[in-house]
Each structure stands twice: as C-alpha cells, then as structure tokens.
Design a protein around this motif. Sequence first.
Motif, PDB file in Angstrom:
ATOM      1  N   ASP A 113       0.832  -1.209   0.000  1.00  0.00           N
ATOM      2  CA  ASP A 113       0.000   0.000   0.000  1.00  0.00           C
ATOM      3  C   ASP A 113       0.865   1.257   0.000  1.00  0.00           C
ATOM      4  OD1 ASP A 113      -2.251  -1.575   0.006  1.00  0.00           O
ATOM      5  OD2 ASP A 113      -2.677  -1.310   2.150  1.00  0.00           O
ATOM      6  N   VAL A 114       1.919   1.263   0.813  1.00  0.00           N
ATOM      7  CA  VAL A 114       2.814   2.425   0.880  1.00  0.00           C
ATOM      8  C   VAL A 114       3.524   2.613  -0.458  1.00  0.00           C
ATOM      9  CG1 VAL A 114       4.948   3.298   1.926  1.00  0.00           C
ATOM     10  CG2 VAL A 114       3.147   2.377   3.370  1.00  0.00           C
ATOM     11  N   ASN A 115       3.999   1.538  -1.051  1.00  0.00           N
ATOM     12  CA  ASN A 115       4.669   1.638  -2.359  1.00  0.00           C
ATOM     13  C   ASN A 115       3.712   2.150  -3.428  1.00  0.00           C
ATOM     14  OD1 ASN A 115       7.130   0.789  -1.404  1.00  0.00           O
ATOM     15  ND2 ASN A 115       6.784  -1.362  -1.929  1.00  0.00           N
ATOM     16  N   ARG A 116       2.466   1.706  -3.385  1.00  0.00           N
ATOM     17  CA  ARG A 116       1.478   2.149  -4.361  1.00  0.00           C
ATOM     18  C   ARG A 116       1.192   3.644  -4.183  1.00  0.00           C
ATOM     19  NH1 ARG A 116      -2.655  -0.964  -2.953  1.00  0.00           N
ATOM     20  NH2 ARG A 116      -1.519  -2.807  -3.569  1.00  0.00           N
ATOM     21  N   GLN A 117       1.087   4.097  -2.933  1.00  0.00           N
ATOM     22  CA  GLN A 117       0.821   5.518  -2.671  1.00  0.00           C
ATOM     23  C   GLN A 117       2.009   6.382  -3.117  1.00  0.00           C
ATOM     24  OE1 GLN A 117      -0.100   5.760   1.487  1.00  0.00           O
ATOM     25  NE2 GLN A 117      -2.182   4.976   1.230  1.00  0.00           N
ATOM     26  N   GLN A 118       3.212   5.912  -2.905  1.00  0.00           N
ATOM     27  CA  GLN A 118       4.402   6.666  -3.334  1.00  0.00           C
ATOM     28  C   GLN A 118       4.472   6.728  -4.854  1.00  0.00           C
ATOM     29  OE1 GLN A 118       7.813   4.914  -1.441  1.00  0.00           O
ATOM     30  NE2 GLN A 118       7.579   6.167   0.395  1.00  0.00           N
ATOM     31  N   GLY A 119       4.080   5.637  -5.524  1.00  0.00           N
ATOM     32  CA  GLY A 119       4.083   5.620  -6.985  1.00  0.00           C
ATOM     33  C   GLY A 119       3.076   6.594  -7.541  1.00  0.00           C
ATOM     34  N   GLU A 120       1.918   6.759  -6.902  1.00  0.00           N
ATOM     35  CA  GLU A 120       0.886   7.708  -7.352  1.00  0.00           C
ATOM     36  C   GLU A 120       1.320   9.147  -7.077  1.00  0.00           C
ATOM     37  OE1 GLU A 120      -2.649   6.579  -5.292  1.00  0.00           O
ATOM     38  OE2 GLU A 120      -2.910   4.730  -6.429  1.00  0.00           O
TER      39      GLU A 120
END
Length: 123
Positions: A113-120
């Motif tokens: 989830d954290v990686n996905r939020q950073q990618g966005e």
Amino acid sequence: MRKNSIKNIRINGEVQRELSNIIRGEIKDPRINPLTSVVAVEVAPDLKSCKAYISVLGDKESQAATLEGLKSAEGYIRSKLAKNINLRNTPQLLFVLDQSIEYGVNMSKLIDDVNRQQGEGQE
C-alpha cells in the motif's frame, strides 16, 4: 542433551512431520479448520513436553475453535504419535497459536500500500 543438539533438532522435525500428518489426515473434528498447519515444534530435551506452534488461516473464531478441537483431541494425537515415532517418552502436547504468518501477510500488504501511494504521488 543440549537444547539445540542434532538429536533434538531431528526429533523436532520428525514430531512436526507426524503432527501435521495426523492433524491433516486423521482427525475428524469439525472444529478444526482444514487450513491448519504446524509451523514449528519444540520438544523438551527430556522428551516430557512439546510445544506445537499452530497456524490457522481464518478469522479469530475459527482459530479459537481449532485450538479447542486440538486440545480435546490431544490424547488421540499423542497415542498416534507414540505409534508412529519410537521415542522413550511420548511428550505431553501443548498447542500454541502462531500469528507470524498472518502478521507477515499484513505487513506485506501494508508495504505494498505504501509503495502504491508513493508511486501515485510521483506522477
């Protein structure tokens, strides 16, 4: 015999293998979740007691019911263990719920989830 001697490690592995076979194939208790696995086993050096760490894939109620079912079937499991493994003493079994697999899955989900939020956020 030291706690982590080769003999004790071998006994732990054999007891773990037999316990998982007995739980998976021979116990017919409906309380025991079919997705129950034996994560680790610690047999005391004097072979009198054994801690079996159990992982149950399911909710809290399913985990509690599985532990209750295993505790009620302890005598049967112990007798099957005595027949399958030739030890001087058949250890008294203590089942402990192991949350490590569930914890690992939750941590992996949080990291994703954290990686996905950073990618966005970088776009």
